[in-house]
Scaffold this motif. Structure first.
Motif, PDB file in Angstrom:
ATOM      1  N   PHE A  45       0.836  -1.204   0.000  1.00  0.00           N
ATOM      2  CA  PHE A  45       0.000   0.000   0.000  1.00  0.00           C
ATOM      3  C   PHE A  45       0.866   1.247   0.000  1.00  0.00           C
ATOM      4  O   PHE A  45       1.988   1.207   0.480  1.00  0.00           O
ATOM      5  CB  PHE A  45      -0.879   0.043   1.273  1.00  0.00           C
ATOM      6  N   GLY A  46       0.253   2.359  -0.514  1.00  0.00           N
ATOM      7  CA  GLY A  46       0.885   3.673  -0.437  1.00  0.00           C
ATOM      8  C   GLY A  46       0.584   4.295   0.918  1.00  0.00           C
ATOM      9  O   GLY A  46      -0.009   3.651   1.786  1.00  0.00           O
ATOM     10  N   LYS A  47       0.991   5.614   1.050  1.00  0.00           N
ATOM     11  CA  LYS A  47       0.831   6.321   2.315  1.00  0.00           C
ATOM     12  C   LYS A  47      -0.634   6.416   2.727  1.00  0.00           C
ATOM     13  O   LYS A  47      -0.986   6.248   3.887  1.00  0.00           O
ATOM     14  CB  LYS A  47       1.398   7.756   2.224  1.00  0.00           C
ATOM     15  N   ASP A  48      -1.406   6.734   1.779  1.00  0.00           N
ATOM     16  CA  ASP A  48      -2.824   6.906   2.114  1.00  0.00           C
ATOM     17  C   ASP A  48      -3.634   5.663   1.797  1.00  0.00           C
ATOM     18  O   ASP A  48      -4.750   5.705   1.327  1.00  0.00           O
ATOM     19  CB  ASP A  48      -3.383   8.110   1.325  1.00  0.00           C
ATOM     20  N   ASP A  49      -3.012   4.541   2.115  1.00  0.00           N
ATOM     21  CA  ASP A  49      -3.643   3.225   1.974  1.00  0.00           C
ATOM     22  C   ASP A  49      -4.132   2.934   0.548  1.00  0.00           C
ATOM     23  O   ASP A  49      -5.051   2.169   0.320  1.00  0.00           O
ATOM     24  CB  ASP A  49      -4.822   3.071   2.959  1.00  0.00           C
ATOM     25  N   GLU A  50      -3.432   3.615  -0.382  1.00  0.00           N
ATOM     26  CA  GLU A  50      -3.771   3.300  -1.779  1.00  0.00           C
ATOM     27  C   GLU A  50      -3.040   2.009  -2.153  1.00  0.00           C
ATOM     28  O   GLU A  50      -1.848   1.923  -2.025  1.00  0.00           O
ATOM     29  CB  GLU A  50      -3.320   4.447  -2.707  1.00  0.00           C
ATOM     30  N   PRO A  51      -3.754   0.976  -2.591  1.00  0.00           N
ATOM     31  CA  PRO A  51      -3.093  -0.312  -2.895  1.00  0.00           C
ATOM     32  C   PRO A  51      -2.344  -0.220  -4.208  1.00  0.00           C
ATOM     33  O   PRO A  51      -2.818   0.410  -5.156  1.00  0.00           O
ATOM     34  CB  PRO A  51      -4.264  -1.291  -2.985  1.00  0.00           C
ATOM     35  N   LEU A  52      -1.197  -0.884  -4.229  1.00  0.00           N
ATOM     36  CA  LEU A  52      -0.386  -0.925  -5.441  1.00  0.00           C
ATOM     37  C   LEU A  52      -0.483  -2.321  -6.069  1.00  0.00           C
ATOM     38  O   LEU A  52      -0.668  -2.485  -7.269  1.00  0.00           O
ATOM     39  CB  LEU A  52       1.080  -0.604  -5.130  1.00  0.00           C
ATOM     40  N   GLY A  53      -0.352  -3.328  -5.251  1.00  0.00           N
ATOM     41  CA  GLY A  53      -0.386  -4.717  -5.772  1.00  0.00           C
ATOM     42  C   GLY A  53       0.079  -5.699  -4.664  1.00  0.00           C
ATOM     43  O   GLY A  53      -0.064  -5.399  -3.486  1.00  0.00           O
ATOM     44  N   ILE A  54       0.650  -6.780  -5.124  1.00  0.00           N
ATOM     45  CA  ILE A  54       1.050  -7.840  -4.174  1.00  0.00           C
ATOM     46  C   ILE A  54       2.565  -8.029  -4.288  1.00  0.00           C
ATOM     47  O   ILE A  54       3.110  -8.114  -5.390  1.00  0.00           O
ATOM     48  CB  ILE A  54       0.392  -9.175  -4.499  1.00  0.00           C
ATOM     49  N   ILE A  55       3.215  -8.111  -3.108  1.00  0.00           N
ATOM     50  CA  ILE A  55       4.625  -8.489  -3.077  1.00  0.00           C
ATOM     51  C   ILE A  55       4.649 -10.008  -2.763  1.00  0.00           C
ATOM     52  O   ILE A  55       4.074 -10.459  -1.768  1.00  0.00           O
ATOM     53  CB  ILE A  55       5.404  -7.738  -1.993  1.00  0.00           C
ATOM     54  N   VAL A  56       5.274 -10.746  -3.636  1.00  0.00           N
ATOM     55  CA  VAL A  56       5.330 -12.234  -3.448  1.00  0.00           C
ATOM     56  C   VAL A  56       6.804 -12.663  -3.419  1.00  0.00           C
ATOM     57  O   VAL A  56       7.571 -12.281  -4.283  1.00  0.00           O
ATOM     58  CB  VAL A  56       4.609 -12.955  -4.592  1.00  0.00           C
ATOM     59  N   ILE A  57       7.158 -13.406  -2.392  1.00  0.00           N
ATOM     60  CA  ILE A  57       8.513 -14.007  -2.359  1.00  0.00           C
ATOM     61  C   ILE A  57       8.374 -15.533  -2.404  1.00  0.00           C
ATOM     62  O   ILE A  57       7.602 -16.114  -1.652  1.00  0.00           O
ATOM     63  CB  ILE A  57       9.289 -13.616  -1.091  1.00  0.00           C
ATOM     64  N   ASN A  58       9.106 -16.134  -3.297  1.00  0.00           N
ATOM     65  CA  ASN A  58       9.206 -17.616  -3.344  1.00  0.00           C
ATOM     66  C   ASN A  58      10.580 -18.024  -2.786  1.00  0.00           C
ATOM     67  O   ASN A  58      11.606 -17.575  -3.273  1.00  0.00           O
ATOM     68  CB  ASN A  58       9.100 -18.117  -4.765  1.00  0.00           C
ATOM     69  N   ILE A  59      10.539 -18.826  -1.779  1.00  0.00           N
ATOM     70  CA  ILE A  59      11.800 -19.308  -1.186  1.00  0.00           C
ATOM     71  C   ILE A  59      11.992 -20.779  -1.560  1.00  0.00           C
ATOM     72  O   ILE A  59      11.075 -21.587  -1.444  1.00  0.00           O
ATOM     73  CB  ILE A  59      11.765 -19.183   0.348  1.00  0.00           C
ATOM     74  N   ASP A  60      13.189 -21.079  -2.028  1.00  0.00           N
ATOM     75  CA  ASP A  60      13.509 -22.496  -2.315  1.00  0.00           C
ATOM     76  C   ASP A  60      13.863 -23.186  -0.987  1.00  0.00           C
ATOM     77  O   ASP A  60      14.863 -22.870  -0.346  1.00  0.00           O
ATOM     78  CB  ASP A  60      14.708 -22.569  -3.281  1.00  0.00           C
ATOM     79  N   MET A  61      12.969 -24.119  -0.565  1.00  0.00           N
ATOM     80  CA  MET A  61      13.154 -24.772   0.737  1.00  0.00           C
ATOM     81  C   MET A  61      14.036 -26.018   0.634  1.00  0.00           C
ATOM     82  O   MET A  61      14.341 -26.664   1.644  1.00  0.00           O
ATOM     83  CB  MET A  61      11.796 -25.179   1.323  1.00  0.00           C
ATOM     84  N   SER A  62      14.387 -26.370  -0.623  1.00  0.00           N
ATOM     85  CA  SER A  62      15.123 -27.635  -0.797  1.00  0.00           C
ATOM     86  C   SER A  62      16.374 -27.665   0.056  1.00  0.00           C
ATOM     87  O   SER A  62      16.659 -28.649   0.766  1.00  0.00           O
ATOM     88  CB  SER A  62      15.510 -27.810  -2.254  1.00  0.00           C
ATOM     89  N   ARG A  63      17.110 -26.556  -0.015  1.00  0.00           N
ATOM     90  CA  ARG A  63      18.367 -26.549   0.713  1.00  0.00           C
ATOM     91  C   ARG A  63      18.127 -26.610   2.209  1.00  0.00           C
ATOM     92  O   ARG A  63      18.821 -27.312   2.937  1.00  0.00           O
ATOM     93  CB  ARG A  63      19.162 -25.306   0.322  1.00  0.00           C
ATOM     94  N   VAL A  64      17.075 -25.843   2.625  1.00  0.00           N
ATOM     95  CA  VAL A  64      16.766 -25.823   4.064  1.00  0.00           C
ATOM     96  C   VAL A  64      16.388 -27.232   4.552  1.00  0.00           C
ATOM     97  O   VAL A  64      16.877 -27.729   5.570  1.00  0.00           O
ATOM     98  CB  VAL A  64      15.613 -24.836   4.335  1.00  0.00           C
ATOM     99  N   ILE A  65      15.514 -27.880   3.744  1.00  0.00           N
ATOM    100  CA  ILE A  65      15.068 -29.216   4.133  1.00  0.00           C
ATOM    101  C   ILE A  65      16.242 -30.203   4.104  1.00  0.00           C
ATOM    102  O   ILE A  65      16.418 -31.019   5.017  1.00  0.00           O
ATOM    103  CB  ILE A  65      13.915 -29.685   3.223  1.00  0.00           C
ATOM    104  N   ALA A  66      17.082 -30.062   3.068  1.00  0.00           N
ATOM    105  CA  ALA A  66      18.239 -30.950   2.975  1.00  0.00           C
ATOM    106  C   ALA A  66      19.131 -30.782   4.192  1.00  0.00           C
ATOM    107  O   ALA A  66      19.655 -31.763   4.755  1.00  0.00           O
ATOM    108  CB  ALA A  66      19.018 -30.657   1.709  1.00  0.00           C
ATOM    109  N   LYS A  67      19.262 -29.503   4.604  1.00  0.00           N
ATOM    110  CA  LYS A  67      20.089 -29.238   5.785  1.00  0.00           C
ATOM    111  C   LYS A  67      19.479 -29.881   7.009  1.00  0.00           C
ATOM    112  O   LYS A  67      20.160 -30.510   7.826  1.00  0.00           O
ATOM    113  CB  LYS A  67      20.214 -27.719   5.977  1.00  0.00           C
TER     114      LYS A  67
END
Lengths: 785, 138
Positions: free
Chosen positions: A205-227
């Motif tokens: 969102f902007g300052k006045d709660d104006e929506p811009l969109g969606i922030i999406v992060i994809n994390i590769d869990m393979s390494r974490v799980i392997a660890k």
């Protein structure tokens, strides 16, 4: 070993039960303790394993949470960066489309720059996106290998149809959406190369709660799980299952979906309990771990939710150890317990063996010593080791030694009696083998002990005795009761030099160990024979010397009486009669003494023949009639007219009957009758001679057959007689196997009975040979002679 | 018929018994008697006296009866004269021994002198009969 030879004889040693019991006890105890330890160890192991599983699970879950929280923080941080406001501001403030577009592009570049730097600082970061409200990607950076690049405007896609876009659009500021962990899918298909992706999104969102969109992060869990999997060491297994039931811990990159499915089936079939539990999914109780256990495994299950308000996304983490692996550890321990048990049993058996040997060895030594003793060793052989022991064995060994010593002493003294005995003594078996002799036997026969022992007794006999001896020893009558076989007999001993010695042999029997033995005690009769012969000669000579003057006296008196008797006065004639009668008496006395001497020497011989007793008695009565008439006594003879044939010595029997008749006459009052009768009783004949005299006093009944016996000592003078008559008569009748008895009452007279066997009617026996009873007797007589 | 008994030699060491025998056999019996005090004397006188019968004591000094009998039997011309032992040693086995050595009979001492002549005659007759039977048979 010294005691080895006695070992084979017993069927079971004393030590055997001790050994069995000791080994059994040790085995039972150690097996019990060992398996109790194993069981206890199992339980402890399981508890420890559970703790370890829990610890690992907790750590894994904490690591996972950290990743999730970091990602959430990054998403929030990106949603609040200045370029977000810059993009909104550029769109609103610039009426000029071109300027606005340029300005927006600048802001987007700056945002992209932030995405890139985030991606570069986080190796697990797979993608960062800004998706517009229309669902289309506005900015996207991708990790390609080690680098992060911004996707060109052409590569940007429309994501409006994706569930995560739809679910996130419209959410409030600060709301973070988690979309679990799953394989990276493109259009519903698992994307290759296969990676586990965790997606976190939030509205920007902007300052006045104006929506811009969606922030999406994809994390590769393979390494974490392997660890995570790396931290869980075999045999423990680690499972991570998402809300879709996907097992995230089998990331074989090249495996097909079918393979993965097949492996899943294997796992489920191997641990159906666990699979069933996991299939149930979320069970509440966040961040807690639950223990699950059955015979085949032990496991800890942990649950984790990303968003408390959203139950649709969660993870189940499982640490698990197959029971088989745990027990495999214990198998080693079981092996050790088994070895330890065997060792203990071995030690126990050894200790038991040593202990029993401590008891058994002296017993074996004692057994061997006793055997040596029985083979002739001295009592010192019983001085075996262990006699000074303070225990029961010591007492036993000492007691046995003392007993044997005492027995040996007794035996020595007994042997001394035998050895020093004047009489030769020997012992033979029933087969006639000489077993033992004493010194006197060696002296008598001239053989040494060694020459006699083991030989047959017949070596000491003459030809005649040798023939009869073996059959004599086999007679069954020898086995009967009683110890003395006979009163003894006279035999000829044959010495080593061939000379013979007359001996008296008395044999007694004895049993040793159920075997019959005979002991012969001998008396050398040589001297006795000499003395006996001297006595006989003396008696014979004295008799002769007495008879010679008697012949003169009796002859002179007889001649005087017959030639000049008439010339003498009555008184003188009476004196002559007295003198003549006493001569007669003296003759009888000398004859009786000779007879008695012969009887005592066993030399009275008999001349047996068959004759009629009735005629015989009539004759004897006739012979004695004159004598009876002188005393004024008459004989009456009663008998059956039939002859009674007997087998007897006529002269000797006449001697007996005459004696009985003259006694009857002597003790009858004048004018009385003496009744003689003979009657048959079964196979015997009884002669009775009854007088009517004073009878025999009661107290004299026992002595009447004794030597020089007369009721009244004055009788010798008044009645005449030697006092030997009845003694001789009894011996003669005894030699005929008959009996002589009497009945008497004072004042009522006396009856003498002579009982004899009647000769068998069939006369089948050889008249030259005496019949049965006599044959036996003569056999004996011959034997003695 | 046998020869009548007439001449008897009586060998006896005891003088009193010789006297009784003389009286019994000589005076009462009517035989011709030759009395000898021992065997040696008898052996000298028998060939001279030619007795029909010899009565012989056993126990005598110089030469006893047994020895005398043996000598008589070994002398051919004297061997046929019957000999009767007169002895106190007249037990059964002794009697048997005398008879075996050649005596025809034994008269035991002490004997009844009044019965002696008749006794001797009985022996003589018995011997004569046996002798005759023996001769007839041979």
């Amino acid at each position: 070993m010294v005691y080895s030879n006695s070992r084979k004889e017993y069927r079971r040693s004393i030590s055997t039960p001790f050994l069995i019991i000791a080994v059994g006890l040790v085995l039972a105890t150690s097996i019990l303790v060992g398996f109790w330890q194993i069981w206890k160890n199992d339980e402890t192991n399981i508890a420890h394993e559970d703790e370890r599983l829990n610890f690992v699970l907790q750590r894994v879950m904490k690591d996972l949470s950290t990743v999730v929280e970091d990602t959430a923080r990054n998403v929030v941080m990106l949603a609040g960066t200045p370029p977000i406001q810059g993009i909104l501001t550029a769109r609103r403030n610039n009426s000029v489309a071109e300027i606005a577009r340029i300005e927006e592009a600048i802001w987007k570049d700056r945002l992209a720059q932030i995405f890139l730097s985030l991606g570069e600082s986080n190796r697990n970061l797979l993608q960062v996106r800004l998706i517009g409200l229309d669902g289309k990607e506005a900015i996207r950076v991708n990790r390609i290998g080690e680098t992060v690049v911004r996707a060109s405007p052409k590569e940007l896609q429309d994501k409006s149809q994706h569930a995560y876009v739809q679910q996130t659009l419209g959410t409030a500021r600060g709301k973070i959406k988690y979309f679990g962990i799953d394989y990276n899918r493109e259009h519903g298909e698992i994307e290759e190369p296969r990676v586990f992706v965790m997606r976190v999104a939030t509205m920007a969102f902007g300052k006045d709660d104006e929506p811009l969109g969606i922030i999406v992060i994809n994390i590769d869990m393979s390494r974490v799980i392997a660890k995570m999997m790396g931290t869980v060491r075999a045999p423990k297994q680690f499972l991570l299952i998402n809300e879709k039931g996907t097992y995230l811990t089998m990331p074989e990159r090249n495996a097909s979906a079918a393979t993965i499915q097949a492996r899943l089936q294997v796992f489920k079939s191997r641990y159906p309990d666990l699979a069933a539990r996991l299939d149930k999914g979320w069970r509440g109780g966040d961040n807690e771990t639950v223990r699950v256990r059955n015979q085949s495994f032990i496991a800890r299950i942990g649950q984790m939710r990303f968003d408390w308000s959203d139950p649709s996304h969660y993870l189940l983490a499982v640490t698990m150890t197959p029971m088989k692996e745990l027990l495999a550890q214990n198998q080693e321990m079981q092996r050790q317990v088994f070895l330890f048990t065997a060792l203990l049993a071995l030690i126990g058996a050894n200790v038991a063996y040593m202990l029993t040997r401590h008891v058994v060895k002296p017993l074996q030594l004692l057994t061997d010593a006793a055997r040596q003793l029985s083979r002739g060793a001295t009592v010192d052989s019983l001085k075996v080791d262990g006699r000074d022991r303070p225990d029961e064995i010591g007492v036993l060994l000492r007691s046995v030694y003392e007993m044997a010593s005492n027995l040996e002493e007794k035996q020595k003294s007994m042997r001394a009696i035998l050895t020093t005995a004047q009489n030769p003594i020997l012992m033979i078996s029933r087969r006639g083998i000489i077993h033992n002799v004493n010194d006197a036997t060696e002296q008598l026969f001239g053989y040494s002990r060694e020459e006699m022992v083991g030989q047959n007794i017949s070596m000491l006999m003459n030809e005649h005795d040798r023939k009869h001896h073996d059959s004599y020893l086999q007679r069954p009558s020898l086995l009967g009761p009683g110890k003395i076989l006979d009163g003894g007999r006279e035999v000829q001993a044959v010495c080593k030099d061939g000379s013979t010695v007359p001996i008296h042999l008395a044999v007694s029997k004895l049993h040793i160990k159920n075997e019959l033995f005979f002991t012969g005690i001998m008396t050398d009769l040589t001297e006795l024979k000499k003395v006996d012969k001297m006595k006989s000669e003396f008696v014979s000579t004295v008799s002769h010397e007495l008879r010679t003057p008697l012949t003169s006296i009796k002859g002179a008196l007889g001649l005087l009486r017959s030639t000049s008797g008439e010339a003498l006065p009555d008184s003188g004639r009476k004196m002559l009669d007295i003198a003549y009668a006493n001569c007669e008496r003296l003759s009888v006395l000398i004859n009786d003494i000779l007879d008695m001497e012969k009887i005592e020497a066993g030399k009275l011989t008999y001349d047996f023949a068959l004759f009629d007793l009735v005629a015989f008695l009539a004759e004897v009565i006739e012979t004695n009639r004159a004598y009876a008439e002188q005393a004024g006594v008459s004989f009456v003879f009663q008998s059956l007219p039939d002859p009674i044939i007997i087998f007897a010595d006529r002269c000797r029997l006449e001697q007996v009957v005459t004696n009985v008749l003259s006694n009857a006459v002597k003790y009858s009052p004048g004018g009385a009758q003496v009744e003689v009768s003979a009657y048959v009783e079964e196979s015997k004949v009884r002669i009775a001679v009854r007088d009517h005299g004073e009878g025999i006093p009661e107290d004299f009944h026992d002595k009447i057959f004794g030597k020089f016996a007369q009721a009244d000592s004055s009788d010798t003078r008044t009645r005449g007689g030697t006092g030997l008559g009845l003694a001789i008569s009894r011996e003669i009748i005894k030699a005929h196997s008959g009996q002589i008895e009497f009945e008497s009452a004072a004042g009522e007279g006396t009856t003498f009975f002579i009982t004899l066997d009647i000769a068998p009617e069939d006369q089948s026996f050889n008249r030259a040979q005496p019949p049965g009873f006599l044959a036996e007797q003569l056999e004996d007589t011959r034997h003695i002679a | 018929m046998t020869k009548a008994l007439e001449r008897i030699t009586y060998v006896e060491d005891d003088q009193d018994i010789r006297a009784i025998a003389e009286l019994a056999l000589g005076a009462l019996g009517g035989y011709q008697l030759d009395l000898c005090e021992n065997g040696k004397v008898a052996l000298e006188r028998v060939p001279v006296f030619h007795p029909d019968l010899i009565l012989l004591d056993v126990m005598m000094p110089v030469m006893d009866g047994t020895e005398t009998l043996r000598t008589l039997k070994s002398t051919p011309e004297l061997a046929d004269i019957p000999v009767v032992f007169m002895t106190a040693k007249a037990q059964r086995h002794e009697v048997q021994g005398y008879k075996e050595s050649g005596a025809v009979d034994v008269i035991a001492k002490p004997f009844d002198p009044t019965d002696l002549p008749a006794r001797v005659m009985r022996i003589w007759e018995l011997h004569g009969r046996d002798h005759q039977i023996g001769e007839t048979m041979s």
